[in-house]
Design a protein around this motif. Structure first.
Motif, PDB file in Angstrom:
ATOM      1  N   THR A 150       0.798  -0.997   0.064  1.00  0.00           N
ATOM      2  CA  THR A 150      -0.085   0.117  -0.058  1.00  0.00           C
ATOM      3  C   THR A 150       0.961   1.278   0.007  1.00  0.00           C
ATOM      4  OG1 THR A 150      -0.044  -0.091   2.292  1.00  0.00           O
ATOM      5  CG2 THR A 150      -2.011  -1.139   1.214  1.00  0.00           C
ATOM      6  N   LEU A 151       0.245   2.431  -0.457  1.00  0.00           N
ATOM      7  CA  LEU A 151       0.997   3.494  -0.665  1.00  0.00           C
ATOM      8  C   LEU A 151       1.329   4.078   1.068  1.00  0.00           C
ATOM      9  CD1 LEU A 151      -0.541   5.444  -3.439  1.00  0.00           C
ATOM     10  CD2 LEU A 151       1.226   3.710  -3.254  1.00  0.00           C
ATOM     11  N   VAL A 152       0.595   3.852   1.918  1.00  0.00           N
ATOM     12  CA  VAL A 152       0.957   4.163   3.227  1.00  0.00           C
ATOM     13  C   VAL A 152       2.110   3.555   3.784  1.00  0.00           C
ATOM     14  CG1 VAL A 152      -1.420   4.986   3.906  1.00  0.00           C
ATOM     15  CG2 VAL A 152      -0.488   2.595   4.208  1.00  0.00           C
ATOM     16  N   GLY A 163      13.248  10.581   5.226  1.00  0.00           N
ATOM     17  CA  GLY A 163      12.604  11.802   5.635  1.00  0.00           C
ATOM     18  C   GLY A 163      10.986  11.577   5.949  1.00  0.00           C
ATOM     19  N   ILE A 164      10.407  10.975   5.289  1.00  0.00           N
ATOM     20  CA  ILE A 164       8.913  11.145   5.152  1.00  0.00           C
ATOM     21  C   ILE A 164       8.456  10.389   6.612  1.00  0.00           C
ATOM     22  CG2 ILE A 164       6.656  10.493   4.179  1.00  0.00           C
ATOM     23  CD1 ILE A 164       8.023  10.398   1.393  1.00  0.00           C
ATOM     24  N   GLY A 165       7.721  11.120   7.315  1.00  0.00           N
ATOM     25  CA  GLY A 165       6.993  10.754   8.476  1.00  0.00           C
ATOM     26  C   GLY A 165       5.714  10.457   8.161  1.00  0.00           C
ATOM     27  N   ASN A 166       4.824  10.544   9.512  1.00  0.00           N
ATOM     28  CA  ASN A 166       3.343  10.135   9.353  1.00  0.00           C
ATOM     29  C   ASN A 166       2.517  11.369   8.907  1.00  0.00           C
ATOM     30  OD1 ASN A 166       1.734   7.995   9.626  1.00  0.00           O
ATOM     31  ND2 ASN A 166       0.642   9.033  11.350  1.00  0.00           N
ATOM     32  N   VAL A 167       2.989  12.487   9.329  1.00  0.00           N
ATOM     33  CA  VAL A 167       2.341  13.838   8.852  1.00  0.00           C
ATOM     34  C   VAL A 167       2.650  14.026   7.237  1.00  0.00           C
ATOM     35  CG1 VAL A 167       2.136  16.312   8.999  1.00  0.00           C
ATOM     36  CG2 VAL A 167       2.883  15.048  11.061  1.00  0.00           C
ATOM     37  N   TYR A 168       3.723  13.807   6.852  1.00  0.00           N
ATOM     38  CA  TYR A 168       3.916  14.159   5.495  1.00  0.00           C
ATOM     39  C   TYR A 168       3.535  12.936   4.567  1.00  0.00           C
ATOM     40  CZ  TYR A 168       7.079  18.075   6.212  1.00  0.00           C
ATOM     41  OH  TYR A 168       7.470  19.447   6.801  1.00  0.00           O
ATOM     42  N   LYS A 169       3.235  11.754   4.988  1.00  0.00           N
ATOM     43  CA  LYS A 169       2.689  10.646   4.428  1.00  0.00           C
ATOM     44  C   LYS A 169       1.255  11.368   3.925  1.00  0.00           C
ATOM     45  CE  LYS A 169       0.273   7.974   6.625  1.00  0.00           C
ATOM     46  NZ  LYS A 169      -0.013   6.883   7.811  1.00  0.00           N
ATOM     47  N   SER A 170       0.383  11.346   5.025  1.00  0.00           N
ATOM     48  CA  SER A 170      -1.182  12.071   4.616  1.00  0.00           C
ATOM     49  C   SER A 170      -1.141  13.302   3.997  1.00  0.00           C
ATOM     50  CB  SER A 170      -1.703  12.260   6.035  1.00  0.00           C
ATOM     51  OG  SER A 170      -1.889  11.223   6.638  1.00  0.00           O
ATOM     52  N   GLU A 171      -0.406  14.240   3.891  1.00  0.00           N
ATOM     53  CA  GLU A 171      -0.304  15.404   3.145  1.00  0.00           C
ATOM     54  C   GLU A 171       0.263  15.077   1.729  1.00  0.00           C
ATOM     55  OE1 GLU A 171      -1.155  18.551   4.708  1.00  0.00           O
ATOM     56  OE2 GLU A 171      -2.110  16.848   5.571  1.00  0.00           O
ATOM     57  N   ARG A 178      -3.846  10.544  -4.240  1.00  0.00           N
ATOM     58  CA  ARG A 178      -3.727   8.987  -4.140  1.00  0.00           C
ATOM     59  C   ARG A 178      -4.495   8.544  -2.839  1.00  0.00           C
ATOM     60  NH1 ARG A 178      -2.514   7.377  -9.123  1.00  0.00           N
ATOM     61  NH2 ARG A 178      -1.488   9.003 -10.077  1.00  0.00           N
ATOM     62  N   ALA A 179      -5.349   7.471  -3.027  1.00  0.00           N
ATOM     63  CA  ALA A 179      -5.849   6.800  -1.968  1.00  0.00           C
ATOM     64  C   ALA A 179      -4.774   6.109  -1.031  1.00  0.00           C
ATOM     65  CB  ALA A 179      -6.808   5.706  -2.434  1.00  0.00           C
ATOM     66  N   PRO A 180      -5.014   6.134   0.188  1.00  0.00           N
ATOM     67  CA  PRO A 180      -4.043   5.599   1.178  1.00  0.00           C
ATOM     68  C   PRO A 180      -3.715   3.980   0.877  1.00  0.00           C
ATOM     69  CG  PRO A 180      -5.421   7.043   2.421  1.00  0.00           C
ATOM     70  CD  PRO A 180      -5.950   6.933   0.887  1.00  0.00           C
ATOM     71  N   LEU A 181      -4.810   3.373   0.542  1.00  0.00           N
ATOM     72  CA  LEU A 181      -4.724   2.096   0.270  1.00  0.00           C
ATOM     73  C   LEU A 181      -4.644   1.543  -1.109  1.00  0.00           C
ATOM     74  CD1 LEU A 181      -7.210   0.786   3.026  1.00  0.00           C
ATOM     75  CD2 LEU A 181      -4.704   1.052   3.233  1.00  0.00           C
ATOM     76  N   VAL A 241     -13.146  14.795   6.542  1.00  0.00           N
ATOM     77  CA  VAL A 241     -11.955  14.213   6.085  1.00  0.00           C
ATOM     78  C   VAL A 241     -11.928  12.840   6.979  1.00  0.00           C
ATOM     79  CG1 VAL A 241      -9.364  14.223   6.968  1.00  0.00           C
ATOM     80  CG2 VAL A 241     -10.609  16.376   6.020  1.00  0.00           C
ATOM     81  N   ARG A 242     -11.473  11.643   6.666  1.00  0.00           N
ATOM     82  CA  ARG A 242     -11.496  10.665   7.464  1.00  0.00           C
ATOM     83  C   ARG A 242     -10.092  10.439   7.951  1.00  0.00           C
ATOM     84  NH1 ARG A 242     -13.633   5.866   3.825  1.00  0.00           N
ATOM     85  NH2 ARG A 242     -13.657   4.938   5.846  1.00  0.00           N
ATOM     86  N   ARG A 243     -10.226   9.403   8.991  1.00  0.00           N
ATOM     87  CA  ARG A 243      -9.049   9.107   9.772  1.00  0.00           C
ATOM     88  C   ARG A 243      -8.959   7.556  10.011  1.00  0.00           C
ATOM     89  NH1 ARG A 243      -8.184   7.285  14.802  1.00  0.00           N
ATOM     90  NH2 ARG A 243      -5.753   7.284  15.597  1.00  0.00           N
ATOM     91  N   ALA A 244      -8.052   6.779   9.758  1.00  0.00           N
ATOM     92  CA  ALA A 244      -8.079   5.518  10.136  1.00  0.00           C
ATOM     93  C   ALA A 244      -6.731   5.079  10.493  1.00  0.00           C
ATOM     94  CB  ALA A 244      -8.618   4.468   9.071  1.00  0.00           C
ATOM     95  N   VAL A 245      -6.411   3.941  11.190  1.00  0.00           N
ATOM     96  CA  VAL A 245      -5.004   3.558  11.629  1.00  0.00           C
ATOM     97  C   VAL A 245      -4.914   2.518  10.457  1.00  0.00           C
ATOM     98  CG1 VAL A 245      -3.582   2.140  13.415  1.00  0.00           C
ATOM     99  CG2 VAL A 245      -5.218   3.890  14.057  1.00  0.00           C
ATOM    100  N   LEU A 246      -3.899   2.594   9.669  1.00  0.00           N
ATOM    101  CA  LEU A 246      -3.571   1.910   8.566  1.00  0.00           C
ATOM    102  C   LEU A 246      -2.044   1.274   8.417  1.00  0.00           C
ATOM    103  CD1 LEU A 246      -5.379   3.957   5.811  1.00  0.00           C
ATOM    104  CD2 LEU A 246      -6.409   1.925   6.878  1.00  0.00           C
TER     105      LEU A 246
END
Length: 261
Positions: A150-152, A163-171, A178-181, A241-246
């Motif tokens: 998956t892209l996440v 260098g990419i962390g969780n904030v930049y991943k979503s942004e 692009r869909a997270p999954l 905006v949606r949120r899920a643990v992925l």
């Protein structure tokens, strides 16, 4: 949370404070290995989310802050704002203590040794320092990840680019629509490259002072497009905006189900 931009700024600060100076001691929490005596600091650098203190005796100290780590600076003898038991590293000079609290990883390395070379090889290009090379990016993706990843998971894998962390991943996923999954196999080379070029641009925009910003619109409505905005309206379409643990290592992900499919 510390991401590549945070660690880069930290390295610049510590390098200005320590490079060329003799530290009187480098004390590690016993869980991370042996402490050391006086030595001269050559430089402090970052590689993605890893910080390296390099000394003049062919040693380097690598630290990774993880989710909860932080560096503090205190005058010698001053009270610390966190308990001493949480100190992972204490680098002392005659005037100050530089304390790393709650690190995820700390490791002594030989600058010219195999472990240091292996550490560098296992990290992809530093998105702040290095240009994104399309052929190398695709090579590393093919070498390390399956097409159904998956892209996440792709964006957080530091072997691909660092260098990419969780904030930049979503942004990044929001800005690139692009869909997270979505899966790696869903991307052509141009789309893959666009993700990392967008991440590099955002990291570069955040090397100065101030709070992390990915939304450069001076309307007072927010500095980030989706991260931390669960159930608030998307800035583009108004959908909540949606949120899920992925992901394989589950992390909070924020996205717009309309804008990102």
């Amino acid at each position: 949370m510390p991401e590549g931009d945070t660690i880069h700024k930290l390295a610049v600060y510590l390098d200005a404070a320590l490079a060329g100076r003799v530290v009187t001691a480098v004390r590690l929490h016993p869980a991370f290995g042996a402490s050391a005596g006086a030595r001269r600091v050559l430089r402090v650098t970052s590689e993605g989310k890893h910080l390296f203190l390099t000394f003049d005796d062919d040693t380097a100290l690598r630290s990774h802050l993880g989710m909860y780590g932080a560096w503090h600076r205190y005058p010698r003898g001053a009270d610390w704002r966190k308990p001493r038991r949480q100190a992972s590293v204490v680098v002392s000079t005659e005037t100050d203590d530089f304390v790393c609290f709650n690190a995820k990883e700390v490791q002594w390395l030989r600058r010219s040794g195999f472990q240091r070379a292996d550490q560098a090889a296992r990290l992809g290009a530093d998105l702040i320092r290095d240009a994104v090379a399309p052929a190398e990016l695709r090579r590393r993706v093919a070498a390390f990840l399956a097409p159904d990843t998956t892209l996440v998971d792709l964006l957080l894998d530091q072997r691909i680019a660092a260098g990419i962390g969780n904030v930049y991943k979503s942004e990044v996923l929001f800005l690139e629509r692009r869909a997270p999954l979505a899966r790696i196999r869903d991307l052509d080379d141009a789309a893959l490259l666009a993700l990392y070029r967008r991440a590099a641009a955002l990291l570069g925009e955040n090397l100065g002072g101030g709070a992390r910003t990915t939304r450069f619109v001076a309307d007072g409505r927010g500095r980030l497009w989706v991260y931390g905005r669960r159930d608030l309206p998307c800035f583009h379409c108004g959908t909540p905006v949606r949120r899920a643990v992925l992901g394989r290592q589950p992390r909070s992900t924020y996205w717009c189900s309309v804008c990102q499919g």
